[in-house]
Every structure is written in C-alpha cells, then in structure tokens.
Design an enzyme around this catalytic site. Structure first.
Site, mmCIF file in Angstrom:
data_model
loop_
_atom_site.group_PDB
_atom_site.id
_atom_site.type_symbol
_atom_site.label_atom_id
_atom_site.label_comp_id
_atom_site.label_asym_id
_atom_site.label_seq_id
_atom_site.Cartn_x
_atom_site.Cartn_y
_atom_site.Cartn_z
ATOM 1 C CG ASP A 10 -1.775 1.269 1.296
ATOM 2 O OD1 ASP A 10 -2.367 1.672 0.502
ATOM 3 O OD2 ASP A 10 -1.633 1.753 2.751
ATOM 4 C CG ASP A 12 -2.062 7.170 0.435
ATOM 5 O OD1 ASP A 12 -1.069 8.101 0.024
ATOM 6 O OD2 ASP A 12 -3.217 7.253 -0.129
HETATM 7 C C1 BG6 Z 1 -6.064 5.561 0.356
HETATM 8 C C2 BG6 Z 1 -6.086 6.272 1.645
HETATM 9 O O1 BG6 Z 1 -4.898 5.191 0.046
HETATM 10 O O2 BG6 Z 1 -6.753 6.418 -0.680
HETATM 11 C C3 BG6 Z 1 -7.577 7.056 2.020
HETATM 12 O O3 BG6 Z 1 -5.781 5.627 2.836
HETATM 13 C C4 BG6 Z 1 -7.929 7.687 0.707
HETATM 14 O O4 BG6 Z 1 -7.336 7.816 3.030
HETATM 15 C C5 BG6 Z 1 -7.877 6.997 -0.580
HETATM 16 O O5 BG6 Z 1 -9.207 8.312 1.008
HETATM 17 C C6 BG6 Z 1 -8.248 7.551 -1.770
HETATM 18 O O6 BG6 Z 1 -7.461 8.714 -2.066
HETATM 19 P P1 BG6 Z 1 -7.577 9.860 -3.185
HETATM 20 O O7 BG6 Z 1 -6.335 10.249 -3.433
HETATM 21 O O8 BG6 Z 1 -8.029 9.071 -4.420
HETATM 22 O O9 BG6 Z 1 -8.732 10.523 -2.667
HETATM 23 MG MG MG Z 2 -2.964 3.371 3.596
#
Ligand code: BG6
Ligand code: MG
Length: 213
Positions: A10, A12
């Site tokens: 993953d 984030d």
């Molecule tokens: C995930 C995060 O990786 O991505 C979430 O853990 C986030 O918190 C999700 O909402 C979607 O991200 P984005 O950048 O498409 O809004």
């Molecule tokens: Mg994550």
C-alpha cells in the site's frame, strides 16, 4: 530464500505519511460540515476510496446531500489534499521504505503497489520511486475499493504470481481485510491491537525484514 514471490505494498501510511494529509483534509471538510471527526473515526476511513470516505463522513450529518453537492465536496477535499502533497519530495519517504523496496528487489521478488488513491502516481513521482515497482494498480480502473480483494488480486494477476505467494503490506483495517480476502499473507504497519486481522504487525518499514516473516 523468501517464502514469497511478490510483495504488494500500500502507499499512503506505509511508504509515505500521506495518511496524515488525508486525515487533515477530511477533518477540515468534516468540521466545515459540522460533523464530529476524531482519530478513531479517521482509522475507519484509511484505505477507503474518496467517495466511500465522504459517504461515511456525511452519514454523521442530518443534512441531505445531492450527488452534485457530494461531488463538489469530494473535489474540495481533493484540492486540499493536493495542496498538502504539492511540496513532497524524496525526503518524505518514511524511514525504512527505500531499504525495504531494495531488499525485496535484491531477493528477486516482484514488487507491486496497491493504493486506491487516484493521486498515487503523483505521489510516487514526487517521491521519485515509480520505477521501483513492477506494477502499479491504477485506482481509476477498479470496480471495488478496499476491503474488497480486487486491488490486491489485480496486482498479483498482472505480476503473474499466485495470491498465496504474495505478501501484502498495509496500514489500514480495510487494506488488511482486502489482503486477507485475497488469500495473501498480511503484514500490518501500525499497532497489533488495531490491525487484528494482520498475520504480523510491525510499527513501520524500518522494522521490515523478509527473513523474519
Ligand atoms: C487511500 C487512503 O490510500 O486512498 C484514503 O488510505 C484515501 O485515506 C484513498 O481516501 C483515496 O485517495 P484519493 O487520493 O483518491 O482521494
Ligand atoms: Mg494506507
């Protein structure tokens, strides 16, 4: 020799601390809408895609939101988030992240990235690590977000590795659930008392060791 043939990370909260930026951006939006937002609630949002997260937040509001209003709020959150990631650089790799990627590569395993974030390619480019991955799932092509196993199964399929031979690495409850329902071994990043479904939990990639898993 490792028992795995691929490691699927993953992004984030695992490779970089963008989980914190998502947290800040959602909290700002929730509070502007009068919805209570605390750390425990944020934990439930981790790994959930943008509209799914917004739905969870707005469920705490007595107001009714049209789909147009929801889209506008999702776009606003994304603008806040993009402002926060705009100045990221290689220095924002979490401790141990680069070493972990290099160790997996040196062991001859495939490396995948499974993030539901539509900003993942931007973040990888800011960190200068896009080339470290054999395959990065494009979140825009997914029908189902985590905790559905689709994202991890897609990565394994493209990497040409059976799910049982994959190690998934995740900081989110929904992400660990996705890895487990894909039939993979789950390495949790964070706290064992939170990531109860993970096979092993370490505090961060600075504790990553393929030999110990
Ligand atoms: C995930 C995060 O990786 O991505 C979430 O853990 C986030 O918190 C999700 O909402 C979607 O991200 P984005 O950048 O498409 O809004
Ligand atoms: Mg994550």
């Amino acid at each position: 020799m490792s028992r795995f043939k691929a490691v699927i990370f993953d992004l984030d909260g695992v490779i970089t601390d963008t989980a914190h930026y998502h947290h800040l951006a959602w909290k700002r939006l929730a509070e502007a809408e009068g919805v209570h937002f605390d750390d425990a609630f944020n934990e439930r949002l981790k790994g959930i895609d943008r509209m799914g997260s917004l739905d969870l937040i707005l469920a705490g509001s007595p107001k009714h939101y049209s789909s147009g209003q929801k889209q506008a709020l999702a776009d606003l959150k994304n603008r806040h988030y993009c402002e926060l990631i705009a100045t990221m650089s290689e220095a924002d790799l979490l401790p141990g992240a680069r070493d972990a990627l290099q160790a997996v590569r040196a062991a001859g395993l495939k490396i995948g990235l499974a993030s539901v974030s539509k900003n993942a390619f931007t973040v990888l480019d800011r960190l200068g690590i896009r080339d470290c991955f054999d395959y990065v799932v494009d979140a825009a092509t997914l029908a189902n977000s985590k905790p559905d196993p689709e994202i991890f199964l897609t990565a394994a399929h493209v990497l040409g590795v059976a799910p049982a031979d994959c190690l998934g690495v995740e900081d989110a409850l929904a992400g660990v659930a996705s890895i487990k329902s894909a039939g993979m071994f789950a390495l949790g990043i964070g706290k064992a008392e939170v990531l109860t479904q993970a096979d092993i939990v370490i505090p961060g990639l600075d504790h990553f060791s393929l030999e110990k898993i």
